[in-house]
Design an enzyme around this catalytic site. Structure first.
Site, PDB file in Angstrom:
ATOM      1  CB  SER A  14      16.920   4.180   4.222  1.00 18.05           C
ATOM      2  OG  SER A  14      17.465   3.828   5.459  1.00 18.05           O
ATOM      3  CE1 TYR A  27      17.107   9.349   6.288  1.00 16.10           C
ATOM      4  CE2 TYR A  27      16.884   7.219   7.366  1.00 16.10           C
ATOM      5  CZ  TYR A  27      17.396   7.999   6.354  1.00 16.10           C
ATOM      6  OH  TYR A  27      18.182   7.428   5.389  1.00 16.10           O
TER       7      TYR A  27
END
Length: 53
Positions: A14, A27
């Site tokens: 990501s 994250y």
């Protein structure tokens, strides 16, 4: 892959692996770990390539 001298690793991460925002530290850390693992494997498979692509 070593025996056939060909193959591909495909890892999905990501943008959080590059840009870290508030409340997303864990994250972002997991996405950065994917990048680090991919780079480490790339260097193990072909240590003669440069560290940066």
């Amino acid at each position: 892959m070593q025996r056939q001298k060909a193959g591909h690793f495909i890892n999905v991460s990501s943008v959080a692996g590059h840009q870290i925002g508030p409340d997303f530290a864990v994250y972002a850390a997991t996405k950065h770990a994917v990048r680090a693992q991919s780079e480490g494997l790339r260097q193990e498979v072909n240590p003669t390539t440069s560290a940066r692509r």
